[in-house]
Scaffold this motif. Structure first.
Motif, mmCIF file in Angstrom:
data_model
loop_
_atom_site.group_PDB
_atom_site.id
_atom_site.type_symbol
_atom_site.label_atom_id
_atom_site.label_comp_id
_atom_site.label_asym_id
_atom_site.label_seq_id
_atom_site.Cartn_x
_atom_site.Cartn_y
_atom_site.Cartn_z
ATOM 1 N N PHE A 1 -11.792 36.585 -28.991
ATOM 2 C CA PHE A 1 -10.186 36.480 -28.683
ATOM 3 C C PHE A 1 -9.714 35.528 -29.845
ATOM 4 N N PRO B 1 5.881 29.788 -28.305
ATOM 5 C CA PRO B 1 5.876 29.714 -26.819
ATOM 6 C C PRO B 1 4.425 29.158 -26.516
ATOM 7 N N GLY C 1 0.805 28.874 -25.194
ATOM 8 C CA GLY C 1 -0.593 29.786 -25.694
ATOM 9 C C GLY C 1 -0.429 30.285 -26.904
ATOM 10 N N LYS D 1 -0.659 26.904 -31.097
ATOM 11 C CA LYS D 1 -0.117 25.769 -31.978
ATOM 12 C C LYS D 1 -1.056 24.587 -31.870
ATOM 13 N N THR E 1 -4.540 24.963 -31.192
ATOM 14 C CA THR E 1 -5.718 25.163 -31.852
ATOM 15 C C THR E 1 -5.429 25.021 -33.406
ATOM 16 N N HIS F 1 7.700 20.572 -28.824
ATOM 17 C CA HIS F 1 8.303 21.539 -28.056
ATOM 18 C C HIS F 1 10.074 21.198 -27.904
HETATM 19 N N1 LIG Z 1 -11.801 26.259 -26.070
HETATM 20 C C1 LIG Z 1 -10.983 27.617 -25.733
HETATM 21 N N2 LIG Z 1 -11.796 28.442 -25.522
HETATM 22 C C2 LIG Z 1 -11.063 29.836 -24.994
HETATM 23 N N3 LIG Z 1 -9.802 30.052 -25.356
HETATM 24 C C3 LIG Z 1 -9.173 28.938 -25.881
HETATM 25 C C4 LIG Z 1 -9.593 27.632 -26.246
HETATM 26 N N4 LIG Z 1 -8.426 27.079 -26.679
HETATM 27 C C5 LIG Z 1 -7.576 27.617 -26.453
HETATM 28 N N5 LIG Z 1 -7.787 28.977 -26.223
HETATM 29 C C6 LIG Z 1 -6.800 29.976 -26.013
HETATM 30 O O1 LIG Z 1 -6.249 30.105 -27.219
HETATM 31 C C7 LIG Z 1 -4.758 30.544 -27.145
HETATM 32 C C8 LIG Z 1 -3.905 29.419 -27.763
HETATM 33 O O2 LIG Z 1 -4.011 28.256 -27.158
HETATM 34 P P1 LIG Z 1 -3.281 26.836 -27.597
HETATM 35 O O3 LIG Z 1 -3.607 25.800 -26.725
HETATM 36 O O4 LIG Z 1 -3.470 26.912 -29.209
HETATM 37 O O5 LIG Z 1 -1.753 27.351 -27.590
HETATM 38 P P2 LIG Z 1 -0.258 26.074 -27.533
HETATM 39 O O6 LIG Z 1 0.549 27.181 -28.412
HETATM 40 O O7 LIG Z 1 -0.740 25.015 -28.182
HETATM 41 O O8 LIG Z 1 0.081 26.320 -26.060
HETATM 42 P P3 LIG Z 1 0.836 25.339 -25.198
HETATM 43 O O9 LIG Z 1 2.066 25.424 -25.932
HETATM 44 O O10 LIG Z 1 0.765 25.915 -23.982
HETATM 45 O O11 LIG Z 1 0.072 24.052 -25.579
HETATM 46 C C9 LIG Z 1 -4.534 30.337 -25.647
HETATM 47 O O12 LIG Z 1 -4.682 31.856 -25.058
HETATM 48 C C10 LIG Z 1 -5.863 29.864 -25.205
HETATM 49 O O13 LIG Z 1 -6.025 29.980 -23.792
#
Ligand SMILES: Nc1ncnc2c1ncn2[C@@H]1O[C@H](COP(=O)(O)OP(=O)(O)OP(=O)(O)O)[C@@H](O)[C@H]1O
Length: 252
Positions: free
Chosen positions: A19, A40, A42, A45, A47, A206
């Motif tokens: 994924f 938004p 997930g 950001k 990651t 945010h």
């Molecule tokens: N260690 C991991 N293992 C599996 N999936 C992951 C992992 N870390 C993040 N994800 C998935 O990757 C996608 C991006 O997650 P991320 O935390 O980077 O988003 P975000 O924009 O920071 O979200 P938020 O605003 O909710 O903090 C999400 O679908 C999350 O579930």
């Protein structure tokens, strides 16, 4: 004339079990800008942020900092080269005074470990600079207070001071306004604007009012990919961005 870019990524990607959390992200962060990464829930950001500080290894793509490929470097050596992440690396020690927190951070930069059990004189040589840094974040009045006694907003200011102690050229802020009370948002926003002078700041945030006030450039992520890039006016009037936020649920 070519843009003066401090941090550049090419095709940066992170896959978890097939994924894509971040997919093919090519970013250019201009030197001395304040750049926001938004999107938004997930969107990828956090990651992406972790990839940039090399605390999470990417599965594809390259990262260049000041023209050097740092993709496979370790986080400590990236921090030593001037790109420092705040609010996580720079923990605040509650049972130490505000001044000692900054003196220890300066000692760390000077090549020492957390050697605060050593001679007090070792730390003493850092006192003048520590006081300057406390003044820069408006904490000079609290120098002798235990850090644990500071309000949440002032703890954040202290974290910024300990980050500045490392003399970073580029600061990465992960949701600097998270958890702050309404009354602290304005002061911390102004503080970030002040510490950003002569530096580059990349932040995940945010709070769109804060982003509008602080950031020169904004990258919007959606489903791990770049959806749009531009200044606040361009981003806020972009129909695809508006749709992503309505569909994905914004915090702003
Ligand atoms: N260690 C991991 N293992 C599996 N999936 C992951 C992992 N870390 C993040 N994800 C998935 O990757 C996608 C991006 O997650 P991320 O935390 O980077 O988003 P975000 O924009 O920071 O979200 P938020 O605003 O909710 O903090 C999400 O679908 C999350 O579930």
């Amino acid at each position: 004339m070519a843009e003066d870019v401090i941090l550049r990524t090419e095709g940066l990607s992170k896959q978890f079990m097939g994924f894509y959390a971040v997919r093919d992200v090519s970013l250019s962060i201009r030197r001395h800008s304040i750049h926001a990464l938004i999107g938004p829930n997930g969107a990828g950001k956090t990651t992406c942020f972790n990839l940039l500080t090399v605390s999470t290894p990417s599965t594809a793509g390259r990262i260049h900092y000041n023209g050097r490929d740092i993709t496979r470097r370790d986080p400590a050596s990236v921090a030593a080269s001037g790109m420092v992440r705040s609010f996580q690396i720079s923990a605040v020690f509650g049972q130490m005074t505000v001044l000692d927190n900054v003196r220890v951070a300066l000692q760390r930069r000077a090549g020492g470990s957390f050697a605060f059990w050593r001679s007090v004189r070792t730390l003493d040589r850092h006192t003048p600079r520590a006081r300057e840094l406390l003044a820069a974040v408006n904490l000079d009045r609290y120098a002798n207070e235990l850090a644990a006694n500071l309000s949440y907003g002032r703890k954040r200011a202290l974290e910024l001071a300990t980050t500045l102690a490392l003399d970073p050229e580029m600061i990465l802020l992960d949701e600097p306004m998270a958890g702050l009370g309404h009354e602290d948002i304005g002061p911390i926003t102004r503080l970030i604007a002040r510490v950003a002078q002569q530096r580059t700041v990349l932040m995940v945030e945010h709070n769109m009012k804060v982003v509008a006030e602080l950031c020169d450039r904004i990258t919007v992520l959606q489903s791990g990919e770049i959806l749009a890039e531009g200044n606040y006016d361009e981003i806020s009037s972009n129909a695809r961005v508006r749709e992503a936020y309505v569909g994905g649920g914004a915090h702003a």
